[in-house]
Design a protein around this motif. Structure first.
Motif, mmCIF file in Angstrom:
data_model
loop_
_atom_site.group_PDB
_atom_site.id
_atom_site.type_symbol
_atom_site.label_atom_id
_atom_site.label_comp_id
_atom_site.label_asym_id
_atom_site.label_seq_id
_atom_site.Cartn_x
_atom_site.Cartn_y
_atom_site.Cartn_z
ATOM 1 N N LEU A 1 16.350 -8.925 -11.031
ATOM 2 C CA LEU A 1 15.905 -9.200 -9.662
ATOM 3 C C LEU A 1 16.932 -8.669 -8.677
ATOM 4 O O LEU A 1 18.129 -8.659 -8.960
ATOM 5 C CB LEU A 1 15.730 -10.712 -9.468
ATOM 6 N N ASN A 2 16.462 -8.236 -7.509
ATOM 7 C CA ASN A 2 17.413 -7.782 -6.496
ATOM 8 C C ASN A 2 17.284 -8.550 -5.186
ATOM 9 O O ASN A 2 17.861 -8.164 -4.180
ATOM 10 C CB ASN A 2 17.316 -6.265 -6.272
ATOM 11 N N VAL A 3 16.548 -9.659 -5.202
ATOM 12 C CA VAL A 3 16.514 -10.524 -4.023
ATOM 13 C C VAL A 3 17.665 -11.518 -4.132
ATOM 14 O O VAL A 3 18.148 -11.804 -5.230
ATOM 15 C CB VAL A 3 15.168 -11.286 -3.880
ATOM 16 N N THR A 4 18.097 -12.037 -3.005
ATOM 17 C CA THR A 4 19.145 -13.054 -2.977
ATOM 18 C C THR A 4 18.515 -14.405 -3.275
ATOM 19 O O THR A 4 17.520 -14.782 -2.647
ATOM 20 C CB THR A 4 19.802 -13.077 -1.577
ATOM 21 N N LEU A 5 19.079 -15.125 -4.245
ATOM 22 C CA LEU A 5 18.597 -16.466 -4.561
ATOM 23 C C LEU A 5 19.672 -17.484 -4.192
ATOM 24 O O LEU A 5 20.848 -17.301 -4.528
ATOM 25 C CB LEU A 5 18.247 -16.590 -6.049
ATOM 26 N N LEU A 6 19.261 -18.530 -3.503
ATOM 27 C CA LEU A 6 20.189 -19.557 -3.035
ATOM 28 C C LEU A 6 19.887 -20.897 -3.684
ATOM 29 O O LEU A 6 18.726 -21.217 -3.957
ATOM 30 C CB LEU A 6 20.091 -19.695 -1.510
ATOM 31 N N SER A 7 20.952 -21.676 -3.918
ATOM 32 C CA SER A 7 20.827 -22.994 -4.534
ATOM 33 C C SER A 7 20.852 -24.087 -3.475
ATOM 34 O O SER A 7 21.786 -24.164 -2.681
ATOM 35 C CB SER A 7 21.985 -23.235 -5.502
ATOM 36 N N ASP A 8 19.826 -24.922 -3.510
ATOM 37 C CA ASP A 8 19.759 -26.073 -2.602
ATOM 38 C C ASP A 8 19.666 -27.350 -3.446
ATOM 39 O O ASP A 8 18.694 -28.085 -3.384
ATOM 40 C CB ASP A 8 18.546 -25.936 -1.666
ATOM 41 N N CYS A 9 20.703 -27.567 -4.258
ATOM 42 C CA CYS A 9 20.710 -28.719 -5.175
ATOM 43 C C CYS A 9 20.636 -30.049 -4.426
ATOM 44 O O CYS A 9 20.080 -31.012 -4.935
ATOM 45 C CB CYS A 9 21.953 -28.682 -6.061
ATOM 46 N N GLU A 10 21.196 -30.100 -3.219
ATOM 47 C CA GLU A 10 21.158 -31.334 -2.424
ATOM 48 C C GLU A 10 19.857 -31.486 -1.639
ATOM 49 O O GLU A 10 19.638 -32.495 -0.980
ATOM 50 C CB GLU A 10 22.344 -31.396 -1.455
ATOM 51 N N GLU A 11 19.028 -30.450 -1.660
ATOM 52 C CA GLU A 11 17.707 -30.458 -1.003
ATOM 53 C C GLU A 11 17.774 -30.526 0.527
ATOM 54 O O GLU A 11 16.767 -30.799 1.176
ATOM 55 C CB GLU A 11 16.838 -31.618 -1.529
ATOM 56 N N ASN A 12 18.932 -30.242 1.116
ATOM 57 C CA ASN A 12 19.051 -30.320 2.584
ATOM 58 C C ASN A 12 18.177 -29.295 3.285
ATOM 59 O O ASN A 12 17.501 -29.610 4.265
ATOM 60 C CB ASN A 12 20.515 -30.151 3.015
ATOM 61 N N VAL A 13 18.202 -28.047 2.804
ATOM 62 C CA VAL A 13 17.414 -26.994 3.441
ATOM 63 C C VAL A 13 15.929 -27.195 3.114
ATOM 64 O O VAL A 13 15.067 -26.957 3.963
ATOM 65 C CB VAL A 13 17.938 -25.597 3.047
ATOM 66 N N CYS A 14 15.640 -27.675 1.905
ATOM 67 C CA CYS A 14 14.242 -28.005 1.557
ATOM 68 C C CYS A 14 13.679 -29.033 2.536
ATOM 69 O O CYS A 14 12.536 -28.915 2.986
ATOM 70 C CB CYS A 14 14.157 -28.548 0.133
ATOM 71 N N ARG A 15 14.495 -30.021 2.872
ATOM 72 C CA ARG A 15 14.039 -31.035 3.843
ATOM 73 C C ARG A 15 13.924 -30.435 5.246
ATOM 74 O O ARG A 15 12.986 -30.739 5.981
ATOM 75 C CB ARG A 15 14.982 -32.238 3.850
ATOM 76 N N GLN A 16 14.873 -29.582 5.599
ATOM 77 C CA GLN A 16 14.862 -28.932 6.916
ATOM 78 C C GLN A 16 13.543 -28.177 7.136
ATOM 79 O O GLN A 16 12.973 -28.210 8.218
ATOM 80 C CB GLN A 16 16.064 -27.977 7.005
ATOM 81 N N PHE A 17 13.047 -27.518 6.089
ATOM 82 C CA PHE A 17 11.810 -26.738 6.183
ATOM 83 C C PHE A 17 10.582 -27.545 5.729
ATOM 84 O O PHE A 17 9.484 -27.014 5.696
ATOM 85 C CB PHE A 17 11.924 -25.457 5.340
ATOM 86 N N ASP A 18 10.804 -28.793 5.352
ATOM 87 C CA ASP A 18 9.721 -29.698 4.944
ATOM 88 C C ASP A 18 8.876 -29.118 3.810
ATOM 89 O O ASP A 18 7.652 -29.068 3.882
ATOM 90 C CB ASP A 18 8.840 -30.056 6.148
ATOM 91 N N VAL A 19 9.550 -28.686 2.735
ATOM 92 C CA VAL A 19 8.827 -28.113 1.596
ATOM 93 C C VAL A 19 8.816 -29.032 0.369
ATOM 94 O O VAL A 19 8.235 -28.674 -0.648
ATOM 95 C CB VAL A 19 9.378 -26.718 1.194
ATOM 96 N N LEU A 20 9.462 -30.194 0.459
ATOM 97 C CA LEU A 20 9.424 -31.137 -0.664
ATOM 98 C C LEU A 20 8.162 -31.967 -0.549
ATOM 99 O O LEU A 20 7.941 -32.642 0.457
ATOM 100 C CB LEU A 20 10.657 -32.051 -0.652
ATOM 101 N N LYS A 21 7.344 -31.910 -1.572
ATOM 102 C CA LYS A 21 6.056 -32.609 -1.554
ATOM 103 C C LYS A 21 5.866 -33.377 -2.856
ATOM 104 O O LYS A 21 6.395 -32.992 -3.899
ATOM 105 C CB LYS A 21 4.895 -31.609 -1.388
ATOM 106 N N GLU A 22 5.063 -34.426 -2.777
ATOM 107 C CA GLU A 22 4.727 -35.156 -3.993
ATOM 108 C C GLU A 22 3.720 -34.340 -4.782
ATOM 109 O O GLU A 22 2.734 -33.863 -4.232
ATOM 110 C CB GLU A 22 4.138 -36.527 -3.627
ATOM 111 N N LYS A 23 4.009 -34.161 -6.057
ATOM 112 C CA LYS A 23 3.133 -33.381 -6.926
ATOM 113 C C LYS A 23 2.727 -34.240 -8.104
ATOM 114 O O LYS A 23 3.401 -35.205 -8.444
ATOM 115 C CB LYS A 23 3.861 -32.148 -7.460
ATOM 116 N N ASN A 24 1.657 -33.847 -8.738
ATOM 117 C CA ASN A 24 1.198 -34.534 -9.934
ATOM 118 C C ASN A 24 1.468 -33.633 -11.124
ATOM 119 O O ASN A 24 0.856 -32.587 -11.260
ATOM 120 C CB ASN A 24 -0.300 -34.830 -9.783
ATOM 121 N N MET A 25 2.430 -34.019 -11.970
ATOM 122 C CA MET A 25 2.755 -33.211 -13.146
ATOM 123 C C MET A 25 2.441 -34.018 -14.398
ATOM 124 O O MET A 25 3.095 -35.026 -14.664
ATOM 125 C CB MET A 25 4.241 -32.824 -13.148
ATOM 126 N N TYR A 26 1.436 -33.584 -15.104
ATOM 127 C CA TYR A 26 1.043 -34.238 -16.354
ATOM 128 C C TYR A 26 0.818 -35.736 -16.148
ATOM 129 O O TYR A 26 1.253 -36.560 -16.944
ATOM 130 C CB TYR A 26 2.099 -33.992 -17.449
#
Length: 148
Positions: free
Chosen positions: A79-104
């Motif tokens: 891959l040649n795109v830049t991948l960033l780690s958001d282990c603390e989920e701060n940026v995920c929350r900033q962009f409101d992308v954390l959602k409840e999902k149904n997995m199995y």
């Protein structure tokens, strides 16, 4: 949509990546390294990266995976795109992308595949949520080509 969405996160080599230094940018959030949809999306953004750069845009992928996981993912699929780690989920929350999902049958919180175009000031000018991975990078590129 005038709120500036600036952030700094570690990249796959554990360097500090400040989005303000890479604007304008396409920022895409994805659930997990090495999964089929996320691999497809990363490969498509990587393949189209020269065209995004030609339009003046950086492309950045963000997930909750570690820097080491990103490094291995990049090496495994060239891959040649830049991948960033958001282990603390701060940026995920900033962009409101954390959602409840149904997995199995279990309810879990995870990243809803989403993409944002940030202008030179870090403001969101376009967003896609609940993205289908295959073909999405081309849709984003087409949108930029039609608006630049």
């Amino acid at each position: 949509m005038s709120e500036s969405m600036l952030f700094t996160l570690p990249d796959a080599e554990d360097n500090s990546f400040n989005i303000a230094e890479h604007l304008p940018a396409v920022v895409y959030f994805y659930p997990k390294d090495n999964t089929p949809g996320c691999t497809t999306e990363a490969q498509e953004f990587s393949a189209l990266l020269p065209q995004f750069k030609q339009l003046g845009y950086s492309v950045v992928g963000i997930s909750r995976d570690t820097e080491k996981s990103h490094h291995n993912f990049i090496c495994k699929y060239q891959l040649n795109v830049t991948l960033l780690s958001d282990c603390e989920e701060n940026v995920c929350r900033q962009f409101d992308v954390l959602k409840e999902k149904n997995m199995y049958g279990k309810k879990v919180f995870g990243i809803e595949r989403s993409t944002f175009i940030l202008d030179k000031n870090g403001n969101i000018v376009q967003e896609w949520r609940k993205v289908k991975a295959a073909g999405h990078a081309q849709i984003v590129l087409d949108t930029l080509q039609n608006h630049v």
